[in-house]
Each structure stands twice: as structure tokens, then as C-alpha cells.
Write an enzyme that holds these catalytic residues in place. Structure first.
Site, mmCIF file in Angstrom:
data_model
loop_
_atom_site.group_PDB
_atom_site.id
_atom_site.type_symbol
_atom_site.label_atom_id
_atom_site.label_comp_id
_atom_site.label_asym_id
_atom_site.label_seq_id
_atom_site.Cartn_x
_atom_site.Cartn_y
_atom_site.Cartn_z
ATOM 1 N N HIS A 241 0.821 -1.205 0.000
ATOM 2 C CA HIS A 241 0.000 0.000 0.000
ATOM 3 C C HIS A 241 0.859 1.260 0.000
ATOM 4 O O HIS A 241 2.024 1.254 0.418
ATOM 5 C CB HIS A 241 -0.939 -0.013 1.195
ATOM 6 C CG HIS A 241 -2.050 -1.010 1.053
ATOM 7 N ND1 HIS A 241 -3.124 -1.067 1.912
ATOM 8 C CD2 HIS A 241 -2.262 -1.992 0.131
ATOM 9 C CE1 HIS A 241 -3.936 -2.031 1.544
ATOM 10 N NE2 HIS A 241 -3.435 -2.604 0.461
ATOM 11 N N GLU B 23 0.757 3.958 1.858
ATOM 12 C CA GLU B 23 1.227 4.365 3.184
ATOM 13 C C GLU B 23 2.417 3.512 3.629
ATOM 14 O O GLU B 23 3.382 4.022 4.211
ATOM 15 C CB GLU B 23 0.098 4.236 4.212
ATOM 16 C CG GLU B 23 -1.169 5.007 3.849
ATOM 17 C CD GLU B 23 -2.212 4.137 3.169
ATOM 18 O OE1 GLU B 23 -3.369 4.166 3.622
ATOM 19 O OE2 GLU B 23 -1.862 3.416 2.211
ATOM 20 N N CYS C 271 -6.051 1.153 5.630
ATOM 21 C CA CYS C 271 -6.512 -0.182 6.004
ATOM 22 C C CYS C 271 -5.906 -0.557 7.361
ATOM 23 O O CYS C 271 -5.080 0.167 7.922
ATOM 24 C CB CYS C 271 -6.111 -1.201 4.940
ATOM 25 S SG CYS C 271 -4.348 -1.620 4.971
ATOM 26 N N CYS D 258 -1.963 -0.846 7.307
ATOM 27 C CA CYS D 258 -1.362 0.485 7.281
ATOM 28 C C CYS D 258 -1.553 1.193 8.621
ATOM 29 O O CYS D 258 -0.648 1.881 9.103
ATOM 30 C CB CYS D 258 -1.963 1.312 6.153
ATOM 31 S SG CYS D 258 -1.530 0.740 4.500
#
Length: 340
Positions: free
Chosen positions: A265, A267, A293, A296
Site C-alpha cells: 500500500h 502508506e 486499512c 497500514c
């Protein structure tokens, strides 16, 4: 150049106040709802929110989802030298129709559900509505249980040009509107939130995820530190190169089973880049065009990041549960100029 501004948002978010502010600045007002009210009057029906919603849905279903906006657009095209404010935009097809007007910009107004419910209970404009009845009407506006050509305000809030959170005073609301108008005519600079969110959206263009393009920026003291976007790890083939999304093939819904994914992801990439180059991100702010999510979220908390500024929502119940149980990280819904 004349300005045409559209307005969308849930009930109780202050759309009427924005209309009055713009009218005081010389804007002429048109409302898609007026067309529905005219139809209700012809049918001898009371102008309740439910009746108007039903008639609006019927007109969209019968004549096309953009029918109300088409009538408004045609009116403006015949009188295009004025500044216009268009209220009552509730479906993406209406937005698409109005974007045929030169320079059209749409403002999205938002407030969290508990704020909206408290406001509506206090003002009591539509009779003695209970909390449950307000929630039902609010969900309908969001698009829950609605057909594609019905109410879809939640989708419009993700595609508007300027996003305003109205949970403060009228003075604060007017200041946000003034910033929008000054950005339009070039007399105001973007805020640092707007600058860093635009950078996040720019990095999202590099994303290789087939489901969602996400970008992230970590900044501190008004300086950019690291960035990231979602995609396969370094040196690993992208999903498109392997014939498609693994999660799609396995039928995994959004917001679940994050470990079954080839991608990292945005992040996570921004955080690992900081580790790679020895950059301290403790006390920093992470900007992302999507709510984090659960994976993260755990990395953000342990990295010592102070604030997360996010744009669109993401349905991950465990992430929201964990974030609700902690007190160290500040979550801020992004507002200001939106980016596509």
C-alpha cells in the site's frame, strides 16, 4: 468569466447557507429540486422529502438519470453571462450533464452523521422526526438501497471539485467558501493540506494496482519527507503483467483479507522509504487519498506518525475499530480543493 457552481451534500450540511452566501455575492440560484417540486404540484402531492425523492427517482428512471440537470443546463446556456449556483445535485449523471457547462465547479458539503442528526433534531423543520427516521432518510441520500439512477450523494462527494466539512460556525463556513472562490479567480494560494494532497494524488498516477490508485505523502513542519504509491514490491511483476488482480480472481471483497494481495500500500511504501533512507517521521503528518486499512493503520501507529489526513473513505471495520481505541493518532478528513 461567469462562474457556474454546483452544490451537493447530505441534508443538514448547510447547503441552504451556501446558497444564501453566493446569492449575496450576485449568483443566481437554480435548483434541480425545483423541477421536482413543480411536478409534485402538478400531481397535487405534498412537498415532503419522501415524495420529492420518489418523484425525482421516477423522472430519472423514465427520462434518464440526467434529465433534471439537462433542463437546468439548457436554462443557463440561454443566460450564460450571469454567475449561477445550482443546488440539488444528487446523481452522477446529473453531475456529468452539468460538466458540459464551461468552467463548471461542484462544491461538496459534508458533516458526520451524529452532527447531522443533532442538527435535524434541533431544527425540526420536517415534523417530529425520530433519530431512526433521520438515519433512514440520510442513508437513502447516501445511496444505500437506491437504484443507480436514484440518490447517490456519497458518490458525488468523491467527485466534487471542492470539499467542505461544515461542523463549525457560519463564519467558519463562509471563510471556507471564500477560499474556494479565491482559488477560482487566482487570488488565494492553496493551503499546505491542498498542496500535499495534490502531491499524493500525483503519486497515485504511478500506482499499478488494478482496483484502486492510491498515493501518500509524509510531511513535517510544512516540508515533504517521503512519498509512496500502491503496487507490487520492487523487482516483482505487477498484477497486470500476471493476468489480473489476485483478489478479484478469488472474489475477496474490498476491506478484507489484505494479506492476499501482491501489492504494497501507498502508506506502507512511504513509511518504508523513510526507513530505507534513515528519515525520522516521528511526529509527522501522513496525507493519503484513501482512509488507511488495518495493516497500514498498525504501521502508522508504530511509526509515531502524529496525524493522518485522508480523502475518500475506505470500508475496513477492524481499522476503524483499532483507530477508535487509541488516542495518540489524530485522524483528519481532508477538505479543500479536490484532485482526480
Amino acid at each position: 468569466m461567469p462562474r457556474t457552481v454546483g452544490l451537493t451534500g447530505y441534508m443538514g450540511t448547510g447547503k441552504g447557507e451556501i446558497v444564501k452566501m453566493l446569492q449575496a455575492r450576485g449568483f443566481q440560484m437554480l435548483s434541480l429540486s425545483d423541477i421536482v417540486r413543480e411536478e409534485a404540484t402538478k400531481r397535487g402531492m405534498e412537498h415532503t422529502r419522501e415524495n420529492l425523492q420518489n418523484i425525482g427517482n421516477e423522472l430519472r428512471k423514465t427520462f434518464g438519470a440526467g434529465v433534471l440537470a439537462a433542463k437546468v443546463r439548457e436554462h443557463i446556456e440561454q443566460d450564460s453571462e450571469k454567475d449561477w449556483i445550482i443546488d440539488g445535485i444528487r446523481n452522477p449523471a446529473e453531475e456529468m450533464e452539468l460538466r458540459r457547462l464551461p468552467g463548471f465547479q461542484m462544491i461538496g458539503l459534508f458533516a458526520h452523521d451524529d452532527v447531522i442528526i443533532d442538527r435535524l433534531l434541533k431544527r425540526n423543520r420536517e415534523g417530529n422526526l425520530s433519530r431512526e427516521q433521520i438515519i433512514e432518510k440520510l442513508n437513502r441520500e447516501k445511496g444505500i438501497g437506491e437504484p443507480p439512477d436514484g440518490q447517490q450523494v456519497r458518490r458525488l462527494l468523491d467527485t466534487c471539485d471542492f470539499f467542505i466539512i461544515n461542523e463549525g460556525t457560519i463564519i467558519e463556513l463562509e471563510a471556507k467558501l471564500d477560499h474556494f472562490l479565491k482559488l477560482l479567480d487566482g487570488t488565494d494560494r492553496p493551503s499546505f493540506h491542498e498542496v500535499f494532497m495534490e502531491v499524493a494524488y500525483t503519486w497515485a498516477k504511478r500506482a499499478t494496482c488494478l482496483r484502486r490508485r492510491v498515493g501518500a505523502v509524509i510531511a513535517k513542519d510544512k516540508q515533504q519527507l517521503t512519498t509512496g504509491y500502491n503496487g507490487a514490491p520492487r523487482g516483482v511483476p505487477h498484477c497486470a503483467q500476471l493476468g489480473g488482480c489476485l483478489r478479484e480472481k478469488l472474489g475477496i471483497p474490498s476491506g478484507q483479507r489484505h494479506e492476499i494481495c501482491r501489492g504494497t500500500h501507498a502508506e506502507q511504501n512511504a513509511i518504508t522509504q523513510a526507513a530505507k533512507f534513515g528519515i525520522s517521521i516521528e511526529g509527522s503528518t501522513l496525507y493519503c487519498n484513501c482512509f488507511p486499512c488495518v495493516i497500514c493503520t498498525k504501521m502508522i501507529l508504530n511509526a509515531g506518525i502524529d496525524t493522518v489526513v485522508y480523502d475518500s473513505d475506505y470500508d475496513d471495520p477492524l481499522s476503524k475499530e483499532i483507530l477508535g481505541q487509541q488516542t495518540g493518532l489524530k485522524l483528519v478528513r481532508y477538505e479543500g480543493k479536490k484532485f482526480r
